[in-house]
Design an enzyme around this catalytic site. Structure first.
Site, PDB file in Angstrom:
ATOM      1  N   GLU A 139      -4.322   6.602   0.363  1.00 13.93           N
ATOM      2  CA  GLU A 139      -4.385   5.808   1.602  1.00 13.93           C
ATOM      3  C   GLU A 139      -4.352   6.719   2.824  1.00 13.93           C
ATOM      4  OE1 GLU A 139      -1.901   2.501   4.194  1.00 13.93           O
ATOM      5  OE2 GLU A 139      -1.352   2.827   2.097  1.00 13.93           O
TER       6      GLU A 139
ATOM      7  N   LYS B 122      11.376  -3.803 -13.836  1.00 11.68           N
ATOM      8  CA  LYS B 122       9.999  -3.785 -13.340  1.00 11.68           C
ATOM      9  C   LYS B 122       9.517  -5.162 -12.890  1.00 11.68           C
ATOM     10  CE  LYS B 122       9.150   0.093 -16.421  1.00 11.68           C
ATOM     11  NZ  LYS B 122       8.504   0.608 -17.639  1.00 11.68           N
TER      12      LYS B 122
ATOM     13  N   ASP C 263       8.407   6.652 -13.127  1.00 15.76           N
ATOM     14  CA  ASP C 263       7.742   5.516 -13.757  1.00 15.76           C
ATOM     15  C   ASP C 263       7.187   4.614 -12.654  1.00 15.76           C
ATOM     16  OD1 ASP C 263       7.064   3.101 -15.023  1.00 15.76           O
ATOM     17  OD2 ASP C 263       8.611   3.349 -16.544  1.00 15.76           O
TER      18      ASP C 263
ATOM     19  N   HIS D 186      -6.263   3.783  10.970  1.00 18.07           N
ATOM     20  CA  HIS D 186      -6.937   3.711   9.676  1.00 18.07           C
ATOM     21  C   HIS D 186      -8.439   3.970   9.815  1.00 18.07           C
ATOM     22  CE1 HIS D 186      -3.954   2.446   6.612  1.00 18.07           C
ATOM     23  NE2 HIS D 186      -3.252   2.113   7.685  1.00 18.07           N
TER      24      HIS D 186
END
Length: 375
Positions: free
Chosen positions: A77, A206, A281, A369
């Site tokens: 990004e 998660k 993870d 951006h």
């Protein structure tokens, strides 16, 4: 022939290239790790992410003096690293970030078949009365694991138990799993009660959820800073009042309106980039997205700014941190242990959160951006 029948990465890759009639030259080029360090099946190579550096940023705890840290972030990004870097600059010119952490424990939450309410509540009493034996059963599975506590809920014919473990320098999900399996064997032997599923979702592994938000999981983190009025203007190109208004409307009111579990602007952005860089993870970014940002305009016009992340699951050893390239990225931080690594992440999240809210209040998000996220 199947991919799983090949013993070498190169042969699997060549087989796939031939079958799909494609070339995987970049995946081949990126494969630099020794297979012995890689946990993954049907391996054909590796993919990469760009790695950037922010900082140094000044960080201190209630017990330590100010230290300066460089922070590795992996992302595709555009503008993210520049934004976090700007937040670090604002922090440094105003003072430092103060970080506080608390070890909550890695959780595993099995579900047991207890048939009815009476047996379920009896079972909880049994766990309380036999917690010493449960602790021994858990801790015999690893010299690096410490049993902490449990929480339990009865719902009809099921009893859900959430065990908490301290797992030293590892994030510790495997350690918690092995310890819980040992506990289950003890429970079966002593009570005859069967574990229906080793993970019954009560660990909230998660997944976003209020239990992790309120009770915490892994490590809970708090961080705060005061940005001087003149630094808000010179570095962040806005005012404390404008940042406060955006924070209130976006992080608080809109988050309540849409039922979000993250009362923040973009914790997940920085957590994801840090996790990718350091071999964590990636699925635990879910817990890292939970949290709340608080801000207040002080009487002298300075901006108080604080974040809270209740459930950070990361480690210094094990899993992806075994990869040599991830070890190098961790070395960039100069963190000596897991707690210090969490503190570095906290500083990065605060800097990134501050900078984005400033950009939104300034009206420069799209421009940034357009400039940094497009070629």
């Amino acid at each position: 022939m199947k991919l799983s029948q090949f013993k070498l990465t190169e042969k699997r890759r060549e087989f796939l290239e031939k079958k799909l009639k494609i070339k995987l030259s970049q995946i081949k080029k990126a494969h630099i790790e020794d297979e012995k360090n890689i946990y993954g099946e049907n391996l054909i190579g590796e993919t990469t992410l760009p790695l950037g550096i922010v900082g140094p940023v000044k960080v201190k705890t209630f017990k330590s003096k100010i230290k300066k840290y460089h922070i590795p972030l992996s992302t595709t990004e555009g503008a993210l690293i520049a934004s976090v870097n700007r937040g670090c600059k604002a922090v440094n010119e105003s003072g430092s970030v103060t970080v506080h952490i608390k070890e909550i424990g890695t959780t595993r939450g099995p579900v047991y078949e207890t048939k009815n309410l009476g047996t379920g509540f009896w079972f909880i009493d049994w766990i309380e009365q036999n917690e010493k034996e449960i602790k021994e059963a858990a801790e015999k599975t690893s010299s690096h694991l410490q049993y902490l506590k449990f929480e339990a809920k009865v719902i009809g014919p099921y009893t859900y138990v959430r065990f908490y473990f301290k797992t030293d320098e590892a994030m510790g999900m495997n350690m918690a799993t092995f310890a819980t399996e040992s506990i289950n064997q003890l429970i079966k032997k002593k009570t005859g009660i069967n574990c229906l599923a080793l993970s019954g979702n009560f660990c909230l592994d998660k997944k976003p959820g209020w239990l992790n938000f309120l009770s915490g999981r892994g490590i809970s983190l708090w961080a705060e800073t005061v940005i001087k009025k003149e630094v808000v203007q010179s570095v962040l190109k806005t005012t404390a009042e404008k940042i406060y208004e955006v924070w209130l409307a976006k992080n608080m009111i809109s988050s309540a309106l849409n039922g979000s579990l993250g009362f923040n602007a973009h914790f997940a952005n920085i957590v994801a980039a840090f996790f990718a860089a350091t071999g964590q993870d990636l699925a635990h970014i879910v817990e890292g997205s939970l949290g709340i940002t608080a801000t207040k305009i002080l009487t002298n016009g300075d901006l108080y700014f604080s974040i809270h992340l209740p459930a950070l699951m990361l480690g210094m050893v094990g899993g992806g941190t075994r990869l040599e390239i991830k070890k190098e990225a961790i070395k960039i931080t100069q963190a000596k242990n897991r707690h210090e690594l969490v503190e570095v992440l906290g500083a990065a999240v605060l800097a990134g959160e501050l900078s984005l809210l400033a950009s939104l209040s300034q009206g420069s998000l799209a421009e940034a951006h357009q400039k940094l996220g497009r070629k």
